[in-house]
Design a protein around this motif. Structure first.
Motif, PDB file in Angstrom:
ATOM      1  N   ARG A 336       0.855  -1.190   0.000  1.00 37.01           N
ATOM      2  CA  ARG A 336       0.000   0.000   0.000  1.00 37.01           C
ATOM      3  C   ARG A 336       0.891   1.239   0.000  1.00 37.01           C
ATOM      4  O   ARG A 336       1.829   1.340   0.805  1.00 37.01           O
ATOM      5  CB  ARG A 336      -0.893  -0.003   1.244  1.00 37.01           C
ATOM      6  N   PHE A 337       0.614   2.158  -0.893  1.00 40.00           N
ATOM      7  CA  PHE A 337       1.456   3.338  -1.061  1.00 40.00           C
ATOM      8  C   PHE A 337       0.565   4.493  -1.497  1.00 40.00           C
ATOM      9  O   PHE A 337      -0.251   4.349  -2.400  1.00 40.00           O
ATOM     10  CB  PHE A 337       2.520   3.065  -2.130  1.00 40.00           C
ATOM     11  N   ARG A 338       0.705   5.637  -0.837  1.00 38.56           N
ATOM     12  CA  ARG A 338      -0.076   6.795  -1.255  1.00 38.56           C
ATOM     13  C   ARG A 338       0.611   8.076  -0.824  1.00 38.56           C
ATOM     14  O   ARG A 338       1.455   8.076   0.086  1.00 38.56           O
ATOM     15  CB  ARG A 338      -1.483   6.756  -0.662  1.00 38.56           C
ATOM     16  N   ARG A 339       0.263   9.159  -1.501  1.00 34.33           N
ATOM     17  CA  ARG A 339       0.706  10.478  -1.074  1.00 34.33           C
ATOM     18  C   ARG A 339      -0.309  10.979  -0.058  1.00 34.33           C
ATOM     19  O   ARG A 339      -1.467  11.230  -0.388  1.00 34.33           O
ATOM     20  CB  ARG A 339       0.811  11.440  -2.256  1.00 34.33           C
ATOM     21  N   ALA A 340       0.135  11.156   1.178  1.00 33.87           N
ATOM     22  CA  ALA A 340      -0.781  11.550   2.247  1.00 33.87           C
ATOM     23  C   ALA A 340      -0.944  13.059   2.354  1.00 33.87           C
ATOM     24  O   ALA A 340      -1.998  13.544   2.764  1.00 33.87           O
ATOM     25  CB  ALA A 340      -0.291  10.989   3.585  1.00 33.87           C
ATOM     26  N   ALA A 341       0.103  13.803   2.014  1.00 29.36           N
ATOM     27  CA  ALA A 341       0.056  15.263   2.138  1.00 29.36           C
ATOM     28  C   ALA A 341       1.189  15.840   1.306  1.00 29.36           C
ATOM     29  O   ALA A 341       2.048  15.098   0.794  1.00 29.36           O
ATOM     30  CB  ALA A 341       0.180  15.696   3.605  1.00 29.36           C
ATOM     31  N   MET A 345       6.983  22.305  -1.592  1.00 29.15           N
ATOM     32  CA  MET A 345       8.301  21.753  -1.927  1.00 29.15           C
ATOM     33  C   MET A 345       8.408  20.245  -1.693  1.00 29.15           C
ATOM     34  O   MET A 345       9.253  19.589  -2.312  1.00 29.15           O
ATOM     35  CB  MET A 345       9.383  22.455  -1.087  1.00 29.15           C
ATOM     36  N   PHE A 346       7.585  19.688  -0.806  1.00 27.49           N
ATOM     37  CA  PHE A 346       7.767  18.302  -0.388  1.00 27.49           C
ATOM     38  C   PHE A 346       6.459  17.500  -0.467  1.00 27.49           C
ATOM     39  O   PHE A 346       5.373  18.065  -0.373  1.00 27.49           O
ATOM     40  CB  PHE A 346       8.301  18.246   1.051  1.00 27.49           C
ATOM     41  N   MET A 347       6.597  16.188  -0.631  1.00 31.42           N
ATOM     42  CA  MET A 347       5.460  15.303  -0.529  1.00 31.42           C
ATOM     43  C   MET A 347       5.660  14.363   0.651  1.00 31.42           C
ATOM     44  O   MET A 347       6.780  13.960   0.966  1.00 31.42           O
ATOM     45  CB  MET A 347       5.268  14.495  -1.829  1.00 31.42           C
ATOM     46  N   VAL A 348       4.556  14.035   1.311  1.00 31.71           N
ATOM     47  CA  VAL A 348       4.546  13.117   2.444  1.00 31.71           C
ATOM     48  C   VAL A 348       3.923  11.830   1.969  1.00 31.71           C
ATOM     49  O   VAL A 348       2.758  11.795   1.575  1.00 31.71           O
ATOM     50  CB  VAL A 348       3.749  13.708   3.626  1.00 31.71           C
ATOM     51  N   LEU A 349       4.697  10.748   2.000  1.00 30.19           N
ATOM     52  CA  LEU A 349       4.268   9.470   1.464  1.00 30.19           C
ATOM     53  C   LEU A 349       4.035   8.476   2.591  1.00 30.19           C
ATOM     54  O   LEU A 349       4.747   8.482   3.606  1.00 30.19           O
ATOM     55  CB  LEU A 349       5.321   8.933   0.495  1.00 30.19           C
ATOM     56  N   GLU A 350       3.048   7.621   2.419  1.00 35.69           N
ATOM     57  CA  GLU A 350       2.698   6.603   3.412  1.00 35.69           C
ATOM     58  C   GLU A 350       2.727   5.240   2.740  1.00 35.69           C
ATOM     59  O   GLU A 350       2.174   5.049   1.647  1.00 35.69           O
ATOM     60  CB  GLU A 350       1.307   6.888   3.967  1.00 35.69           C
ATOM     61  N   ALA A 351       3.373   4.287   3.409  1.00 36.24           N
ATOM     62  CA  ALA A 351       3.435   2.923   2.871  1.00 36.24           C
ATOM     63  C   ALA A 351       3.195   1.933   4.005  1.00 36.24           C
ATOM     64  O   ALA A 351       3.545   2.175   5.159  1.00 36.24           O
ATOM     65  CB  ALA A 351       4.791   2.652   2.218  1.00 36.24           C
ATOM     66  N   SER A 352       2.569   0.807   3.644  1.00 40.62           N
ATOM     67  CA  SER A 352       2.332  -0.242   4.647  1.00 40.62           C
ATOM     68  C   SER A 352       2.226  -1.583   3.921  1.00 40.62           C
ATOM     69  O   SER A 352       2.233  -1.639   2.684  1.00 40.62           O
ATOM     70  CB  SER A 352       1.054   0.039   5.442  1.00 40.62           C
TER      71      SER A 352
END
Length: 352
Positions: A336-341, A345-352
């Motif tokens: 599971r992978f998504r851009r959370a915020a 300048m930056f992206m916050v990515l979440e993976a599980s």
């Protein structure tokens, strides 16, 4: 040499661009000077004042203070009244240049640019050799500048925006969770989280000894050392299991084996744990932009040489892009992978 017709208008436009860039590069050194000597802070605190007045307030050489002030005026970094010969910072300038606790403070980040110029000869040699320069081999301004550049960003977004954007993580942190930060540097992010979530426990890992020592001092100063600890270790060698949250703040692209490090992170997570990592936003291909210019430049001097100095076969660079980062996460076993915020300048990515 092949002679080609030159468009005079385009030539003049490029020369104007170069002169603007040269001026900005030279001015960056005065930002470091003003920050280190407390000139911006004294200018903000004292209100409208003359050059001799600012020199007296700071105990610095009056002639150099006047020249420094005029450099700030010329760059739009302070205001000036020619009739009264007084200088001052607007509230907006003060928030960016004179107030370290402001979420928009940027003056400390000028040290990163300064470090790149200190290290130019070393980078030139890396081009001629294997390309590698370890993070620890850079000028000390890089370590301090990185901390001071990112901390205001974390202060503005981490607890207020990024953590709430993660799937169920804010509630877990309030109840009490185990958190790790891999490549923690001087511990700015962990210290902020520890203050916001006192029921949780935090561990920072970084191979750079001096940064870990600074992180420990910063945690003690923030009075969170009872729930934050730090260890000297690499991204694939850190100890611990069953972490509820593992964070990597703008460090993945500096590791020589990004997939290997991500695999170790996946192994160290609890079954329902999350990996949050931040990376610079990237355009789909190289094009003219302030963001790309910033990150491709720092990646040439710092990030890519760092990866090339390590065992492994990857050097993602600071403009890897979301698709490449998704590939790394999936190759490491995350499903599971998504851009959370994101920020500008930056992206916050979440993976599980």
């Amino acid at each position: 040499m092949l002679q080609r017709a030159i468009d005079q208008d385009q030539l003049n436009a490029f020369l104007s661009r170069w002169m603007t860039d040269q001026a900005a590069t030279l001015h960056a050194a005065t930002v470091v000077i003003g920050d280190k000597l407390g000139l911006y802070r004294a200018l903000a605190e004292g209100g409208r004042q003359t050059a001799p007045g600012l020199a007296a307030a700071t105990g610095l050489n009056p002639r150099l203070v006047r020249e420094w002030l005029n450099a700030q005026v010329a760059s739009g970094y302070c205001a000036f009244d020619p009739e009264a010969a007084t200088y001052w910072l607007t509230p907006e300038q003060a928030a960016c240049l004179a107030e370290p606790d402001s979420p928009t403070f940027v003056a400390g980040g000028a040290l990163v640019s300064n470090a790149s110029h200190y290290d130019t000869d070393r980078v030139v040699q890396a081009f001629r050799d294997d390309g590698g320069i370890g993070w620890h081999e850079h000028h000390q301004h890089l370590f301090e500048g990185t901390q001071r550049f990112f901390e205001p960003i974390y202060r503005r977004h981490l607890v207020q925006d990024w953590i709430p954007a993660l799937d169920g993580m804010e509630a877990r942190l309030r109840r009490g969770a185990r958190v790790a930060d891999i490549g923690c540097g001087q511990g700015a992010a962990l210290t902020l989280m520890a203050r916001a979530f006192p029921a949780s426990r935090f561990t920072g890992f970084d191979y750079h000894v001096d940064s870990i020592k600074a992180a420990q001092r910063n945690a003690e100063k923030a009075q969170v050392a009872d729930r934050v600890s730090f260890q000297v270790t690499g991204a694939q060698d850190f100890e611990g299991e069953d972490f509820d949250l593992i964070c990597v703040f703008n460090a993945l692209h500096e590791w020589g084996d990004a997939v290997g490090a991500a695999s170790r992170i996946r192994e160290a997570l609890a079954p329902d744990g999350l990996w949050m990592f931040t990376e610079p936003l990237a355009d789909p291909y190289p094009q003219e932009s302030v963001r790309g210019r910033t990150f491709f430049s720092v990646s040439t001097c710092v990030c890519t040489p760092s990866a090339l100095s390590q065992d492994g076969h990857e050097s993602l660079g600071a403009q890897a892009g979301e698709a490449e980062l998704r590939r790394v996460a999936h190759a490491a076993g995350f499903t599971r992978f998504r851009r959370a915020a994101e920020t500008p300048m930056f992206m916050v990515l979440e993976a599980s």
